[in-house]
Design a protein around this motif. Structure first.
Motif, PDB file in Angstrom:
ATOM      1  N   ASP A 170      22.937   9.502  -4.061  1.00 35.73           N
ATOM      2  CA  ASP A 170      22.294  10.430  -3.128  1.00 35.73           C
ATOM      3  C   ASP A 170      23.394  11.218  -2.415  1.00 35.73           C
ATOM      4  O   ASP A 170      24.426  10.650  -2.048  1.00 35.73           O
ATOM      5  CB  ASP A 170      21.479   9.683  -2.063  1.00 35.73           C
ATOM      6  CG  ASP A 170      20.268   8.968  -2.645  1.00 35.73           C
ATOM      7  OD1 ASP A 170      19.869   9.333  -3.766  1.00 35.73           O
ATOM      8  OD2 ASP A 170      19.747   8.060  -1.983  1.00 35.73           O
TER       9      ASP A 170
ATOM     10  N   ASP B 248      22.687  13.581   0.528  1.00 32.37           N
ATOM     11  CA  ASP B 248      21.708  14.245   1.394  1.00 32.37           C
ATOM     12  C   ASP B 248      22.370  15.107   2.472  1.00 32.37           C
ATOM     13  O   ASP B 248      22.978  14.583   3.401  1.00 32.37           O
ATOM     14  CB  ASP B 248      20.844  13.158   2.052  1.00 32.37           C
ATOM     15  CG  ASP B 248      19.656  13.725   2.790  1.00 32.37           C
ATOM     16  OD1 ASP B 248      19.349  14.914   2.608  1.00 32.37           O
ATOM     17  OD2 ASP B 248      19.038  12.967   3.558  1.00 32.37           O
TER      18      ASP B 248
ATOM     19  N   VAL C 278      12.911  12.223   2.096  1.00 30.01           N
ATOM     20  CA  VAL C 278      13.742  11.886   3.238  1.00 30.01           C
ATOM     21  C   VAL C 278      12.955  11.912   4.533  1.00 30.01           C
ATOM     22  O   VAL C 278      12.175  12.828   4.774  1.00 30.01           O
ATOM     23  CB  VAL C 278      14.904  12.900   3.348  1.00 30.01           C
ATOM     24  CG1 VAL C 278      15.816  12.537   4.518  1.00 30.01           C
ATOM     25  CG2 VAL C 278      15.691  12.922   2.053  1.00 30.01           C
TER      26      VAL C 278
ATOM     27  N   THR D  39      16.761  17.240   5.818  1.00 30.34           N
ATOM     28  CA  THR D  39      15.914  17.635   4.706  1.00 30.34           C
ATOM     29  C   THR D  39      14.578  16.900   4.760  1.00 30.34           C
ATOM     30  O   THR D  39      14.496  15.763   5.232  1.00 30.34           O
ATOM     31  CB  THR D  39      16.595  17.325   3.362  1.00 30.34           C
ATOM     32  OG1 THR D  39      16.940  15.937   3.323  1.00 30.34           O
ATOM     33  CG2 THR D  39      17.848  18.158   3.179  1.00 30.34           C
TER      34      THR D  39
ATOM     35  N   LEU E 277      17.253  10.732   7.223  1.00 30.54           N
ATOM     36  CA  LEU E 277      18.199  10.792   6.108  1.00 30.54           C
ATOM     37  C   LEU E 277      17.845   9.669   5.146  1.00 30.54           C
ATOM     38  O   LEU E 277      17.164   8.718   5.502  1.00 30.54           O
ATOM     39  CB  LEU E 277      19.638  10.598   6.600  1.00 30.54           C
ATOM     40  CG  LEU E 277      20.218  11.706   7.478  1.00 30.54           C
ATOM     41  CD1 LEU E 277      21.537  11.243   8.066  1.00 30.54           C
ATOM     42  CD2 LEU E 277      20.430  12.962   6.658  1.00 30.54           C
ATOM     43  N   ALA E 278      18.301   9.789   3.912  1.00 28.62           N
ATOM     44  CA  ALA E 278      18.013   8.730   2.951  1.00 28.62           C
ATOM     45  C   ALA E 278      18.521   7.392   3.465  1.00 28.62           C
ATOM     46  O   ALA E 278      17.882   6.360   3.302  1.00 28.62           O
ATOM     47  CB  ALA E 278      18.667   9.064   1.604  1.00 28.62           C
TER      48      ALA E 278
END
Length: 266
Positions: free
Chosen positions: A74, A76, A13, A96, A16-17
């Motif tokens: 996902d 996240d 990441v 993250t 964020l994704a």
């Protein structure tokens, strides 16, 4: 970017994704993904100084709809405060660096990874020393290769606090038994605006003493710091031993204890 092997998934990441994949937000979508049992920093407050990068651990449980594989989902998590979850996801949050998920049953996985806090970039106000909310960016890749996205809220909270320091000096050294010993010190804490440790004004600290040859400190008195964080008091010298200042953490600031200053009593 996602990599993995059967039964696991590692998600790398940036913010964020969603941002890393440049996917347009569609907050109204129902991905069917749930994130639960989020634990940040083993449930302890995250204490942050002015330069040291912090990587608090994070773990969580993720479920996704039937008909999809682990690699399609996902979930996240991130921290945010004083804003909406979507604005927190776009900037000003704590995100993250990466996490890995291990499938534990039908359409479910236990995940673990790290958050990242760089004081000069992540924290730009001392008001960031507060309780942060936990949200998550849920992303589900459809069979047509198109993603659905939503933000999840109500996942818990985490505390972020300013690191603190305490110093001590007892004099004169050595000192005659029964004479006056002056004990000074200073309390400081991280200032995320000035990028320096500044005086902890008005904070009360315990003056403690440990007699030579023993292992336990006893509190002698409590002193309130000046407007600059300075501490000063006097005591009667009675025995060889160590003097220190200490104080416990507050809602916004971590605790601190000075290394003991040894005084030889003649």
């Amino acid at each position: 970017m996602r990599t993995g092997r059967p039964g696991t998934m590692a998600v790398l990441v940036g913010a964020l994704a969603l941002a890393a994949l440049d996917v347009p937000a569609a907050e109204a979508a129902d991905t069917g993904i749930t994130v639960s049992k989020v634990v940040v920093n083993s449930g302890k407050p995250i204490i942050v100084g002015i330069t040291e990068e912090k990587l608090p651990p994070i773990s969580f449980h993720m479920n996704w709809p039937s008909g999809y594989d682990l690699g399609d989902a996902d979930g996240d998590p991130f921290l945010y405060h004083d804003t909406t979850v979507s604005k927190g996801a776009d900037g000003g949050g704590i995100y993250t660096t990466s996490y890995t998920c291990y499938e534990d049953g039908s359409h479910a996985a236990n995940c673990e990874g790290e958050l990242i806090i760089k004081p000069r970039r992540t924290l730009d106000s001392n008001n960031d020393a507060t309780t942060w909310k936990i949200g998550a960016s849920a992303l589900l890749w459809g069979t047509d290769g198109q993603p659905e996205h939503e933000y999840l809220t109500g996942l818990g909270t985490a505390q972020v606090k300013r690191a603190a320091r305490a110093t001590v000096n007892a004099s004169p050294e050595p000192v005659t038994k029964g004479k006056t010993l002056t004990v000074t010190g200073k309390l400081t804490r991280a200032d995320w605006v000035k990028h320096a440790y500044t005086g902890y004004s008005g904070k009360s600290a315990k003056l403690q003493f440990r007699k030579a040859g023993t292992s336990t400190y006893s509190t002698i008195k409590i002193v309130k710091a000046s407007s600059t964080g300075a501490l000063k008091t006097t005591v009667k010298a009675s025995a060889d031993g160590y003097w220190r200042w200490t104080f416990s953490e507050t809602a916004t600031t971590g605790g601190a204890t000075a290394a003991g200053d040894y005084v030889d009593v003649k």
